[in-house]
Design an enzyme around this catalytic site. Structure first.
Site, PDB file in Angstrom:
ATOM      1  N   HIS A 163       0.977  -2.386  73.359  1.00 36.62           N
ATOM      2  CA  HIS A 163       2.439  -2.255  73.339  1.00 36.62           C
ATOM      3  C   HIS A 163       3.064  -3.433  74.070  1.00 36.62           C
ATOM      4  O   HIS A 163       2.525  -3.904  75.068  1.00 36.62           O
ATOM      5  CB  HIS A 163       2.864  -0.945  74.034  1.00 36.62           C
ATOM      6  N   ASP A 199       1.982   5.830  68.305  1.00 37.66           N
ATOM      7  CA  ASP A 199       1.531   6.006  66.910  1.00 37.66           C
ATOM      8  C   ASP A 199       0.096   6.480  66.794  1.00 37.66           C
ATOM      9  O   ASP A 199      -0.342   6.816  65.690  1.00 37.66           O
ATOM     10  CB  ASP A 199       1.679   4.666  66.173  1.00 37.66           C
TER      11      ASP A 199
HETATM   12  C1  SDX Z   1       5.750   0.740  68.131  1.00 38.35           C
HETATM   13  O1  SDX Z   1       8.651  -2.020  71.038  1.00 38.35           O
HETATM   14  C2  SDX Z   1       8.591  -0.712  70.952  1.00 38.35           C
HETATM   15  O2  SDX Z   1       9.092   0.010  71.778  1.00 38.35           O
HETATM   16  C3  SDX Z   1       7.869  -0.207  69.707  1.00 38.35           C
HETATM   17  C4  SDX Z   1       7.639   1.301  69.654  1.00 38.35           C
HETATM   18  C5  SDX Z   1       8.934   2.066  69.543  1.00 38.35           C
HETATM   19  O3  SDX Z   1       8.954   3.247  69.938  1.00 38.35           O
HETATM   20  O4  SDX Z   1       9.879   1.534  68.940  1.00 38.35           O
HETATM   21  O5  SDX Z   1       6.943   1.743  70.806  1.00 38.35           O
HETATM   22  C6  SDX Z   1       6.848   1.692  68.412  1.00 38.35           C
HETATM   23  O6  SDX Z   1       5.953  -0.182  67.392  1.00 38.35           O
HETATM   24  C7  SDX Z   1       4.439   0.934  68.815  1.00 38.35           C
HETATM   25  C8  SDX Z   1       3.414  -0.204  68.448  1.00 38.35           C
HETATM   26  C9  SDX Z   1       2.791   0.148  67.098  1.00 38.35           C
HETATM   27  N1  SDX Z   1       1.976  -0.967  66.628  1.00 38.35           N
HETATM   28  C10 SDX Z   1       0.626  -0.916  66.653  1.00 38.35           C
HETATM   29  O7  SDX Z   1      -0.015   0.036  67.118  1.00 38.35           O
HETATM   30  C11 SDX Z   1      -0.067  -2.128  66.027  1.00 38.35           C
HETATM   31  C12 SDX Z   1      -1.211  -2.600  66.927  1.00 38.35           C
HETATM   32  N2  SDX Z   1      -0.639  -3.144  68.161  1.00 38.35           N
HETATM   33  C13 SDX Z   1      -0.387  -4.542  68.227  1.00 38.35           C
HETATM   34  O8  SDX Z   1      -0.246  -5.270  67.085  1.00 38.35           O
HETATM   35  C14 SDX Z   1       0.349  -5.021  69.469  1.00 38.35           C
HETATM   36  O9  SDX Z   1      -0.194  -4.385  70.558  1.00 38.35           O
HETATM   37  C15 SDX Z   1       1.848  -4.906  69.480  1.00 38.35           C
HETATM   38  C16 SDX Z   1       2.466  -5.507  68.280  1.00 38.35           C
HETATM   39  C17 SDX Z   1       2.255  -3.477  69.574  1.00 38.35           C
HETATM   40  C18 SDX Z   1       2.379  -5.624  70.725  1.00 38.35           C
HETATM   41  O10 SDX Z   1       2.032  -6.945  70.572  1.00 38.35           O
HETATM   42  P1  SDX Z   1       2.496  -8.039  71.647  1.00 38.35           P
HETATM   43  O11 SDX Z   1       3.246  -7.449  72.772  1.00 38.35           O
HETATM   44  O12 SDX Z   1       3.144  -9.159  70.912  1.00 38.35           O
HETATM   45  O13 SDX Z   1       1.113  -8.456  72.261  1.00 38.35           O
HETATM   46  P2  SDX Z   1       0.293  -9.696  71.809  1.00 38.35           P
HETATM   47  O14 SDX Z   1       0.233  -9.778  70.338  1.00 38.35           O
HETATM   48  O15 SDX Z   1       0.820 -10.863  72.567  1.00 38.35           O
HETATM   49  O16 SDX Z   1      -1.160  -9.281  72.351  1.00 38.35           O
HETATM   50  C19 SDX Z   1      -1.592  -9.657  73.646  1.00 38.35           C
HETATM   51  C20 SDX Z   1      -3.124  -9.727  73.542  1.00 38.35           C
HETATM   52  C21 SDX Z   1      -3.596 -10.616  72.399  1.00 38.35           C
HETATM   53  O17 SDX Z   1      -4.904 -11.083  72.742  1.00 38.35           O
HETATM   54  P3  SDX Z   1      -5.032 -12.579  73.396  1.00 38.35           P
HETATM   55  O18 SDX Z   1      -4.371 -13.514  72.411  1.00 38.35           O
HETATM   56  O19 SDX Z   1      -4.317 -12.502  74.726  1.00 38.35           O
HETATM   57  O20 SDX Z   1      -6.542 -12.760  73.516  1.00 38.35           O
HETATM   58  O21 SDX Z   1      -3.623  -8.415  73.233  1.00 38.35           O
HETATM   59  C22 SDX Z   1      -4.275  -8.457  71.953  1.00 38.35           C
HETATM   60  C23 SDX Z   1      -3.761  -9.677  71.246  1.00 38.35           C
HETATM   61  O22 SDX Z   1      -4.695 -10.139  70.282  1.00 38.35           O
HETATM   62  N3  SDX Z   1      -3.875  -7.216  71.278  1.00 38.35           N
HETATM   63  C24 SDX Z   1      -4.712  -6.466  70.562  1.00 38.35           C
HETATM   64  C25 SDX Z   1      -3.959  -5.362  70.151  1.00 38.35           C
HETATM   65  N4  SDX Z   1      -2.700  -5.479  70.616  1.00 38.35           N
HETATM   66  C26 SDX Z   1      -2.655  -6.638  71.305  1.00 38.35           C
HETATM   67  N5  SDX Z   1      -6.025  -6.631  70.238  1.00 38.35           N
HETATM   68  C27 SDX Z   1      -6.566  -5.635  69.470  1.00 38.35           C
HETATM   69  N6  SDX Z   1      -5.907  -4.552  69.050  1.00 38.35           N
HETATM   70  C28 SDX Z   1      -4.611  -4.359  69.364  1.00 38.35           C
HETATM   71  N7  SDX Z   1      -3.949  -3.275  68.947  1.00 38.35           N
END
Ligand code: SDX
Length: 438
Positions: free
Chosen positions: A315, A373
């Site tokens: 998140h 989710d």
């Molecule tokens: C919602 O914003 C809100 O409030 C949203 C929400 C709401 O109520 O409106 O809470 C609802 O959208 C919840 C999120 C649902 N999405 C998912 O579950 C999809 C999977 N999650 C990710 O794609 C991710 O965690 C996000 C999109 C939710 C957040 O991404 P960020 O904040 O942009 O984080 P990032 O992409 O910069 O990740 C930081 C690191 C990265 O690794 P490094 O480059 O540092 O090595 O964490 C890794 C990412 O690759 N990472 C994950 C991951 N989420 C982040 N690696 C594997 N699996 C994951 N799910």
């Protein structure tokens, strides 16, 4: 407009650029959050800030929802999500978000009556459904139907945003649920079921979804309670992607219906609201292709490819367990055992996936935990709601939050049309080349 304003700037931030130093006020929110006000930065220094994804950038002040991502706190108008989930039904939370306070008995009664009065959609809108292709995704239908509401209720456009918004909000809150149920019935080729004035909000939705001329369906009170809880968990989440879209579309003077229609499209993305559908598809794939073993999915999730991420995990704000996910997990487990699905293999895979991921250093180092989710789709699936409707359920839950933010933005005298700047890195000026010389 926010009833509260940040406290007067106590301290300042100094910015030195070249030979000059400027000082910018630091604003403090009611929960102690601090922001440096850079609203005169470019005119002072010629500089802008660059912050892809607005990770460090606040767009507004707001008094609707507070999140502390480090401590896993979520409050709506000061009430904790735990209290609201325990003591309220969804419509009470919708009232709180939109009107800023919990309703007393008399306000509750008139709000519920309004909801009933506006729960039907114009009969001519039924034909819209008939012309959609069989496999149309319900989020596409939902977005199109919502923006079409303004054609059937044009008076909305003229409504003064400073009027009590019972009618505007109520109409949309009530009709979105009906549109969602009608899109489901259309997708399975069954006749539409109309809302009933004898049922509560969630009972009505379940009845419109699952009753039919040959199925004398009575909503199970346990399922009704669980649905209320899941909608409450989704009701608002401050400046998330789709809410920011609703605010920025509204900032252009677009109607509430046009703004919500845009928000629905933003929510559809698999990284946002579409994740609940992606979670179930991931869990079903593990069951089907990996015989329920979660190690391969965890290994792939660590490849840092957005397409193989662990859906339902991570998140932008929460760097600890999403408080909503905690509640969703409890409600989901209780619901499945009540429905005699205690040993559902999908729930078992989800719990093993959570346990292994939380024990893995890759997820620990990045503070990746289950988000809202991760468990909701399992519960919706147990209720009989089809996978492609899961994000529609998220939209029904998020609607009061979107409406509240749209109104707040409209009423805030400091807000102007949203228009971020950029740093151009394309080709510099060059002479035009006629086509036959290219
Ligand atoms: C919602 O914003 C809100 O409030 C949203 C929400 C709401 O109520 O409106 O809470 C609802 O959208 C919840 C999120 C649902 N999405 C998912 O579950 C999809 C999977 N999650 C990710 O794609 C991710 O965690 C996000 C999109 C939710 C957040 O991404 P960020 O904040 O942009 O984080 P990032 O992409 O910069 O990740 C930081 C690191 C990265 O690794 P490094 O480059 O540092 O090595 O964490 C890794 C990412 O690759 N990472 C994950 C991951 N989420 C982040 N690696 C594997 N699996 C994951 N799910």
């Amino acid at each position: 407009m926010s009833a509260h304003r940040p406290s007067p700037p106590a301290d300042k931030v100094a910015l030195t650029y070249g030979k000059r130093t400027w000082r910018y006020p630091v604003l403090t929110g009611s929960e102690g959050e601090k922001a440096v006000d850079i609203s005169t930065l470019r005119q002072d220094t010629g500089l802008i800030t660059l912050d892809p994804g607005y990770v460090n950038t606040g767009a507004c002040t707001s008094d609707i929802t507070f999140i502390d991502g480090e401590r896993g706190i979520l409050r709506h108008r000061g009430y904790s999500i735990e209290d609201l989930a325990e003591h309220c039904v969804f419509l009470e939370v919708a009232y709180l978000l939109i009107l800023g306070k919990l309703p007393n008995r008399q306000e509750w009664q008139s709000f519920s009556d309004l909801m009933n009065r506006h729960s039907m959609i114009h009969e001519d809108m039924r034909d819209f459904f008939l012309n959609y292709p069989e496999g149309a995704h319900p989020m596409a239908v939902l977005s199109a139907m919502v923006v079409s509401l303004s054609s059937f209720y044009p008076e909305i456009e003229q409504e003064d945003p400073n009027e009590p918004i019972d009618i505007t909000a109520t109409r949309l809150l009530s009709k979105l649920r009906t549109i969602a149920a009608f899109s489901y019935k259309k997708s399975i080729g069954e006749p539409f079921v109309y809302p009933s004035c004898r049922m509560s909000y969630c009972e009505n939705f379940l009845n419109m979804m699952f009753s039919s001329p040959v199925n004398d369906y009575t909503p199970d009170p346990v399922v009704v309670r669980a649905l209320n809880l899941f909608l409450i968990l989704h009701a608002d989440h401050e400046q998330n992607c789709s809410t920011s879209v609703v605010r920025i579309v509204g900032s252009a003077g677009s109607s509430l219906y046009a703004s919500i229609s845009a928000g629905i499209c933003a929510l559809w993305g698999p990284l946002h609201g579409g994740a609940n559908q992606a979670v179930i598809e991931m869990l079903e794939r593990i069951l089907r292709e990996d015989r329920g073993k979660v190690d391969k999915v965890i290994a792939r999730a660590k490849q840092r490819d957005a397409r193989t991420r662990l859906m339902g995990f991570g998140h932008r704000i929460y760097k600890t367990y999403d408080p909503r996910a905690k509640i969703a997990k409890e409600v989901c487990t209780r619901l499945l055992s009540r429905l005699g699905m205690r040993n559902d293999p999908i729930l078992e895979i989800a719990m093993e996936l959570e346990e292994k991921a939380l024990a893995d250093s890759y997820f620990q180092e990045r503070h990746l935990y289950p988000n809202v989710d991760f468990y909701t789709g399992i519960a919706y699936r147990a209720m009989g709601i089809p996978t492609n409707m899961f994000t529609v359920m998220f939209a029904i839950g998020r609607l009061p939050g979107w409406i509240a933010h749209w109104m707040e933005n409209r009423r805030d005298p400091r807000q102007k049309i949203g228009r971020p700047r950029q740093i151009y890195v394309g080709p510099t000026a060059r002479p035009f080349i006629p086509m036959d010389q290219r």
